[in-house]
Motif scaffolding. Structure first.
Motif, PDB file in Angstrom:
ATOM      1  N   VAL A  56      37.281  50.289  59.303  1.00 15.75           N
ATOM      2  CA  VAL A  56      38.176  49.982  58.184  1.00 15.75           C
ATOM      3  C   VAL A  56      38.763  48.584  58.375  1.00 15.75           C
ATOM      4  N   PHE A  57      39.217  48.282  59.586  1.00 19.40           N
ATOM      5  CA  PHE A  57      39.811  46.975  59.858  1.00 19.40           C
ATOM      6  C   PHE A  57      38.791  45.856  59.654  1.00 19.40           C
ATOM      7  N   ASN A  58      37.561  46.070  60.108  1.00 19.10           N
ATOM      8  CA  ASN A  58      36.529  45.039  59.966  1.00 19.10           C
ATOM      9  C   ASN A  58      36.168  44.775  58.511  1.00 19.10           C
ATOM     10  N   SER A  59      36.250  45.787  57.671  1.00 22.97           N
ATOM     11  CA  SER A  59      35.888  45.571  56.269  1.00 22.97           C
ATOM     12  C   SER A  59      37.071  45.116  55.412  1.00 22.97           C
ATOM     13  N   LYS A  60      38.307  45.474  55.784  1.00 19.22           N
ATOM     14  CA  LYS A  60      39.471  45.154  54.949  1.00 19.22           C
ATOM     15  C   LYS A  60      40.452  44.196  55.611  1.00 19.22           C
ATOM     16  N   ARG A  61      40.246  43.897  56.907  1.00 19.12           N
ATOM     17  CA  ARG A  61      41.172  43.073  57.685  1.00 19.12           C
ATOM     18  C   ARG A  61      42.545  43.731  57.779  1.00 19.12           C
ATOM     19  N   SER A  62      42.577  45.030  57.656  1.00 19.47           N
ATOM     20  CA  SER A  62      43.803  45.816  57.750  1.00 19.47           C
ATOM     21  C   SER A  62      43.405  47.256  58.082  1.00 19.47           C
ATOM     22  N   TYR A  63      44.269  47.946  58.830  1.00 23.55           N
ATOM     23  CA  TYR A  63      44.017  49.360  59.104  1.00 23.55           C
ATOM     24  C   TYR A  63      44.399  50.239  57.923  1.00 23.55           C
ATOM     25  N   LYS A  64      45.146  49.685  56.984  1.00 23.73           N
ATOM     26  CA  LYS A  64      45.536  50.439  55.788  1.00 23.73           C
ATOM     27  C   LYS A  64      44.471  50.309  54.711  1.00 23.73           C
ATOM     28  N   LEU A  65      44.386  51.324  53.880  1.00 24.29           N
ATOM     29  CA  LEU A  65      43.466  51.287  52.748  1.00 24.29           C
ATOM     30  C   LEU A  65      44.085  50.487  51.611  1.00 24.29           C
ATOM     31  N   ASP A  66      43.333  50.261  50.546  1.00 26.03           N
ATOM     32  CA  ASP A  66      43.815  49.484  49.407  1.00 26.03           C
ATOM     33  C   ASP A  66      45.066  50.073  48.772  1.00 26.03           C
ATOM     34  N   ASP A  67      45.191  51.404  48.802  1.00 27.19           N
ATOM     35  CA  ASP A  67      46.377  52.036  48.206  1.00 27.19           C
ATOM     36  C   ASP A  67      47.572  52.078  49.163  1.00 27.19           C
ATOM     37  N   GLY A  68      47.428  51.479  50.345  1.00 25.37           N
ATOM     38  CA  GLY A  68      48.529  51.412  51.306  1.00 25.37           C
ATOM     39  C   GLY A  68      48.614  52.598  52.251  1.00 25.37           C
ATOM     40  N   SER A  69      47.707  53.547  52.119  1.00 25.11           N
ATOM     41  CA  SER A  69      47.727  54.722  52.994  1.00 25.11           C
ATOM     42  C   SER A  69      46.826  54.501  54.210  1.00 25.11           C
ATOM     43  N   CYS A  70      47.006  55.334  55.198  1.00 25.60           N
ATOM     44  CA  CYS A  70      46.140  55.313  56.373  1.00 25.60           C
ATOM     45  C   CYS A  70      44.889  56.141  56.070  1.00 25.60           C
ATOM     46  N   PRO A  71      43.750  55.782  56.657  1.00 21.71           N
ATOM     47  CA  PRO A  71      42.530  56.568  56.421  1.00 21.71           C
ATOM     48  C   PRO A  71      42.699  58.027  56.846  1.00 21.71           C
ATOM     49  N   ASP A  72      42.155  58.932  56.061  1.00 23.24           N
ATOM     50  CA  ASP A  72      42.192  60.359  56.377  1.00 23.24           C
ATOM     51  C   ASP A  72      41.013  60.678  57.291  1.00 23.24           C
ATOM     52  N   LEU A  73      41.313  61.024  58.529  1.00 27.81           N
ATOM     53  CA  LEU A  73      40.278  61.306  59.523  1.00 27.81           C
ATOM     54  C   LEU A  73      40.187  62.794  59.846  1.00 27.81           C
ATOM     55  N   SER A  74      40.862  63.620  59.078  1.00 28.13           N
ATOM     56  CA  SER A  74      40.906  65.051  59.379  1.00 28.13           C
ATOM     57  C   SER A  74      39.532  65.708  59.290  1.00 28.13           C
ATOM     58  N   ALA A  89      52.789  56.158  61.474  1.00 28.33           N
ATOM     59  CA  ALA A  89      51.837  55.725  60.442  1.00 28.33           C
ATOM     60  C   ALA A  89      51.249  54.363  60.803  1.00 28.33           C
ATOM     61  N   CYS A  90      50.018  54.148  60.375  1.00 25.80           N
ATOM     62  CA  CYS A  90      49.365  52.876  60.681  1.00 25.80           C
ATOM     63  C   CYS A  90      50.006  51.735  59.882  1.00 25.80           C
ATOM     64  N   THR A  91      49.850  50.530  60.418  1.00 26.83           N
ATOM     65  CA  THR A  91      50.290  49.330  59.716  1.00 26.83           C
ATOM     66  C   THR A  91      49.051  48.480  59.467  1.00 26.83           C
ATOM     67  N   ALA A  92      49.244  47.282  58.974  1.00 22.96           N
ATOM     68  CA  ALA A  92      48.100  46.395  58.731  1.00 22.96           C
ATOM     69  C   ALA A  92      47.397  46.021  60.027  1.00 22.96           C
ATOM     70  N   THR A  93      48.151  45.958  61.135  1.00 24.55           N
ATOM     71  CA  THR A  93      47.568  45.485  62.397  1.00 24.55           C
ATOM     72  C   THR A  93      47.621  46.497  63.534  1.00 24.55           C
ATOM     73  N   THR A  94      48.216  47.650  63.327  1.00 23.73           N
ATOM     74  CA  THR A  94      48.314  48.631  64.414  1.00 23.73           C
ATOM     75  C   THR A  94      48.041  50.047  63.909  1.00 23.73           C
ATOM     76  N   PHE A  95      47.627  50.880  64.830  1.00 25.09           N
ATOM     77  CA  PHE A  95      47.519  52.322  64.574  1.00 25.09           C
ATOM     78  C   PHE A  95      47.668  53.062  65.883  1.00 25.09           C
ATOM     79  N   ASN A  96      48.062  54.305  65.806  1.00 29.61           N
ATOM     80  CA  ASN A  96      48.118  55.196  66.946  1.00 29.61           C
ATOM     81  C   ASN A  96      47.643  56.563  66.465  1.00 29.61           C
ATOM     82  N   LEU A  97      46.493  56.977  66.958  1.00 30.34           N
ATOM     83  CA  LEU A  97      45.937  58.276  66.581  1.00 30.34           C
ATOM     84  C   LEU A  97      46.303  59.297  67.648  1.00 30.34           C
TER      85      LEU A  97
END
Length: 140
Positions: A56-74, A89-97
């Motif tokens: 997601v980060f490589n394609s969008k340059r952000s860990y957030k999706l276009d709608d501002g949410s974090c990707p659903d990995l469930s 919650a993830c930010t543009a540059t960080t995440f913690n799963l």
């Protein structure tokens, strides 16, 4: 002279004691083996989730999706004895799963986490550590 056939009560009790001793060793070892297998499944799923976040980060340059949410990995954990969450919650540059064990699958008290830097943390009912503990009594 008549020869006795069969087992005496003492012989039968000795066999019962031996079987009991073997069972008291085998059952905990088997249970531990099953838990280690479930942990391996969870860690594998968490590693896959990290890869998905990096995609997601490589394609969008952000860990957030276009709608501002974090990707659903469930979906990665649908059949696993763990649930996954972004913690926090993830930010543009960080995440913690973080994955947490489902109590219905006997994994209550187990959790594992990873962040964007690859820092790993985990806890089992017996201990916590700054690595992925692969069994109940393990240490880092």
């Amino acid at each position: 002279m008549q020869k006795n056939q069969g087992f005496s009560l003492i012989e039968l009790m000795i066999v019962v004691v031996i079987v009991g001793i073997l069972a008291s060793i085998a059952v905990p070892a088997y249970t531990d083996h099953i838990i280690r297998g479930k942990i391996a499944q969870g860690v594998e799923g968490l590693s896959e989730a990290k890869v998905r976040m990096e995609q997601v980060f490589n394609s969008k340059r952000s860990y957030k999706l276009d709608d501002g949410s974090c990707p659903d990995l469930s979906g990665l954990f649908a059949d696993l004895p763990f649930t996954i969450a972004h913690d926090p919650a993830c930010t543009a540059t960080t995440f913690n799963l973080k994955i947490s064990g489902k109590s219905a699958n006997g994994m209550s008290g187990y959790w594992y986490s990873i962040n964007e830097s690859g820092e790993k943390k985990s806890a089992t009912p017996a201990t916590t550590g700054n690595c992925w503990l692969m069994s109940k009594g393990a240490s880092c």
